[in-house]
Design an enzyme around this catalytic site. Structure first.
Site, PDB file in Angstrom:
ATOM      1  CG  ASP A  71       1.963   0.848   7.255  1.00  0.00           C
ATOM      2  OD1 ASP A  71       2.977   0.734   6.787  1.00  0.00           O
ATOM      3  OD2 ASP A  71       1.641  -0.047   8.008  1.00  0.00           O
TER       4      ASP A  71
ATOM      5  CG  PHE B 105      10.192   2.471  11.419  1.00  0.00           C
ATOM      6  CD1 PHE B 105      10.108   1.429  10.446  1.00  0.00           C
ATOM      7  CD2 PHE B 105       8.798   3.020  11.525  1.00  0.00           C
ATOM      8  CE1 PHE B 105       8.971   1.008   9.665  1.00  0.00           C
ATOM      9  CE2 PHE B 105       7.719   2.370  11.038  1.00  0.00           C
ATOM     10  CZ  PHE B 105       7.840   1.243   9.979  1.00  0.00           C
TER      11      PHE B 105
ATOM     12  NE  ARG C 148      -1.300   1.981   5.025  1.00  0.00           N
ATOM     13  CZ  ARG C 148      -0.157   1.334   4.395  1.00  0.00           C
ATOM     14  NH1 ARG C 148       0.826   1.870   3.942  1.00  0.00           N
ATOM     15  NH2 ARG C 148      -0.085   0.167   5.037  1.00  0.00           N
TER      16      ARG C 148
ATOM     17  CE  LYS D  96      14.159   2.776   6.611  1.00  0.00           C
ATOM     18  NZ  LYS D  96      13.857   2.199   7.783  1.00  0.00           N
TER      19      LYS D  96
ATOM     20  CE  LYS E 136      -3.342  -2.153   3.102  1.00  0.00           C
ATOM     21  NZ  LYS E 136      -4.180  -1.857   4.340  1.00  0.00           N
TER      22      LYS E 136
ATOM     23  CG  ASP F  81      15.166  -1.097   5.437  1.00  0.00           C
ATOM     24  OD1 ASP F  81      16.367  -0.681   5.746  1.00  0.00           O
ATOM     25  OD2 ASP F  81      14.407  -1.240   6.650  1.00  0.00           O
ATOM     26  CB  THR F  82      17.362  -4.916   3.554  1.00  0.00           C
ATOM     27  OG1 THR F  82      16.059  -5.561   2.945  1.00  0.00           O
ATOM     28  CG2 THR F  82      17.110  -4.836   5.037  1.00  0.00           C
ATOM     29  N   GLY F  83      16.527  -3.526   0.747  1.00  0.00           N
ATOM     30  CA  GLY F  83      16.492  -4.005  -0.761  1.00  0.00           C
ATOM     31  C   GLY F  83      15.696  -5.643  -1.075  1.00  0.00           C
ATOM     32  CE  LYS F  84      18.320  -9.468   3.180  1.00  0.00           C
ATOM     33  NZ  LYS F  84      18.105  -9.616   4.801  1.00  0.00           N
ATOM     34  CB  THR F  85      10.663  -5.938  -0.390  1.00  0.00           C
ATOM     35  OG1 THR F  85      10.776  -5.916   1.139  1.00  0.00           O
ATOM     36  CG2 THR F  85       9.514  -5.559  -0.969  1.00  0.00           C
TER      37      THR F  85
ATOM     38  CD  GLU G 297       8.518  -0.604  -2.633  1.00  0.00           C
ATOM     39  OE1 GLU G 297       7.180  -0.211  -2.427  1.00  0.00           O
ATOM     40  OE2 GLU G 297       8.676  -1.836  -1.983  1.00  0.00           O
ATOM     41  CG  ASP G 298       6.717   2.221   0.489  1.00  0.00           C
ATOM     42  OD1 ASP G 298       7.613   1.289  -0.060  1.00  0.00           O
ATOM     43  OD2 ASP G 298       6.028   2.098   1.344  1.00  0.00           O
TER      44      ASP G 298
HETATM   45  P1  5GP Z   1      13.347  -4.019   2.558  1.00  0.00           P
HETATM   46  O1  5GP Z   1      12.947  -5.342   2.045  1.00  0.00           O
HETATM   47  O2  5GP Z   1      13.764  -3.178   1.450  1.00  0.00           O
HETATM   48  O3  5GP Z   1      14.282  -4.092   3.762  1.00  0.00           O
HETATM   49  O4  5GP Z   1      11.922  -3.308   2.958  1.00  0.00           O
HETATM   50  C1  5GP Z   1      11.278  -2.843   1.966  1.00  0.00           C
HETATM   51  C2  5GP Z   1       9.716  -2.182   2.732  1.00  0.00           C
HETATM   52  O5  5GP Z   1       9.635  -2.342   3.954  1.00  0.00           O
HETATM   53  C3  5GP Z   1       9.279  -1.021   2.124  1.00  0.00           C
HETATM   54  O6  5GP Z   1       8.453  -1.347   0.892  1.00  0.00           O
HETATM   55  C4  5GP Z   1       8.186  -0.668   3.229  1.00  0.00           C
HETATM   56  O7  5GP Z   1       7.117  -1.185   3.122  1.00  0.00           O
HETATM   57  C5  5GP Z   1       8.917  -1.292   4.437  1.00  0.00           C
HETATM   58  N1  5GP Z   1       9.637  -0.113   4.986  1.00  0.00           N
HETATM   59  C6  5GP Z   1      11.029  -0.230   5.316  1.00  0.00           C
HETATM   60  N2  5GP Z   1      11.550   0.865   5.776  1.00  0.00           N
HETATM   61  C7  5GP Z   1      10.534   1.467   6.325  1.00  0.00           C
HETATM   62  C8  5GP Z   1      10.219   2.448   7.044  1.00  0.00           C
HETATM   63  O8  5GP Z   1      11.033   3.412   7.727  1.00  0.00           O
HETATM   64  N3  5GP Z   1       8.893   2.930   7.524  1.00  0.00           N
HETATM   65  C9  5GP Z   1       7.948   2.275   6.889  1.00  0.00           C
HETATM   66  N4  5GP Z   1       6.657   2.784   7.264  1.00  0.00           N
HETATM   67  N5  5GP Z   1       8.140   1.004   6.243  1.00  0.00           N
HETATM   68  C10 5GP Z   1       9.144   0.835   5.775  1.00  0.00           C
HETATM   69 MG    MG Z   2       6.648  -0.819   0.129  1.00  0.00          MG
HETATM   70 MG    MG Z   3       4.137  -1.026   5.694  1.00  0.00          MG
END
Ligand code: 5GP
Ligand code: MG
Ligand code: MG
Length: 203
Positions: free
Chosen positions: A178, A171, A184, A150, A53, A122-126, A118-119
């Site tokens: 959210d 965070f 949001r 990040k 979302k 963070d780690t980039g794994k998603t 994408e919003d």
């Molecule tokens: P990753 O897989 O890159 O670690 O995480 C990506 C997803 O984690 C983002 O698409 C988001 O939904 C959530 N996320 C990561 N960091 C934050 C943050 O600081 N705040 C919020 N609200 N969501 C985050």
């Molecule tokens: Mg996201």
């Molecule tokens: Mg979320």
């Protein structure tokens, strides 16, 4: 930025420690991103794929800007839209399990120029997981636009094609991001404080 200089909804007044990126600055940055994107895609057009979302604000604002450029600069980049929903976070921790829940038939993306919107990375794994899934349906090309990236030692090294802002390893909430579905409805990107985390904790 100090909180009291900005319009913060009353129900979140005590739950934030600062405004990291005010809405006006986000708006200016998205205008620039839209220009870069329009230059890269041209008349071939693109399918903008919104990652729900958290991506919905960035998605609608970015598409509005692209449409505006088409109108004002006489550029013509036909736009189609699609949606996918991913979930990985509970409270402020990534669960490590990335779920794809819903979305349209991804096969529709075959042979298309896809822009993933994408919003935050963070780690980039998603994103890496999503890209794996998308490559499976053989689009013509895939580019990724992330509003936020990040700076974190937990990074997998993944970098999107288009980045709005780099942010510190904290965070953040707001602008559709959210904390357990709250915040949001906050226009600015803000840092949540301990009170906010406790108030909206999952259990
Ligand atoms: P990753 O897989 O890159 O670690 O995480 C990506 C997803 O984690 C983002 O698409 C988001 O939904 C959530 N996320 C990561 N960091 C934050 C943050 O600081 N705040 C919020 N609200 N969501 C985050
Ligand atoms: Mg996201
Ligand atoms: Mg979320």
């Amino acid at each position: 930025y100090r909180l009291d200089e900005f319009c913060i909804p009353k129900h979140y007044e005590d739950d934030l420690s600062r405004v990291l990126i005010p809405a006006g600055l986000i708006n200016d940055r998205i205008e620039r991103l839209a220009r870069d994107i329009v230059e890269d895609f041209d008349e071939d057009g693109l399918v903008a794929l919104c990652v729900l979302k958290g991506g919905y604000k960035f998605f609608t604002d970015l598409l509005d800007k692209i449409k505006g450029l088409n109108r004002n600069l006489g550029r013509s980049v036909p736009l189609a839209v699609d949606f996918i929903r991913l979930k990985s976070y509970v409270d402020d921790q990534s669960s490590g399990n990335i779920e794809v829940i819903g979305g349209d038939n991804l096969k529709n993306l075959q042979g298309k120029n896809v822009l993933v919107v994408e919003d935050i990375i963070d780690t980039g794994k998603t994103m890496q997981k999503l890209l794996e899934i998308l490559q499976g349906v053989k689009p013509k090309c895939i580019k990724v636009a992330s509003m936020l990236v990040k700076r974190t030692p937990r990074s997998s090294g993944y970098k999107p094609d288009y980045t709005g802002f780099e942010i510190p390893d904290i965070f953040i909430v707001g602008y559709a991001l959210d904390y357990n579905e709250y915040f949001r409805d906050l226009n600015h990107v803000c840092e949540i404080n301990e009170a906010g985390k406790q108030k909206y904790a999952s259990k």
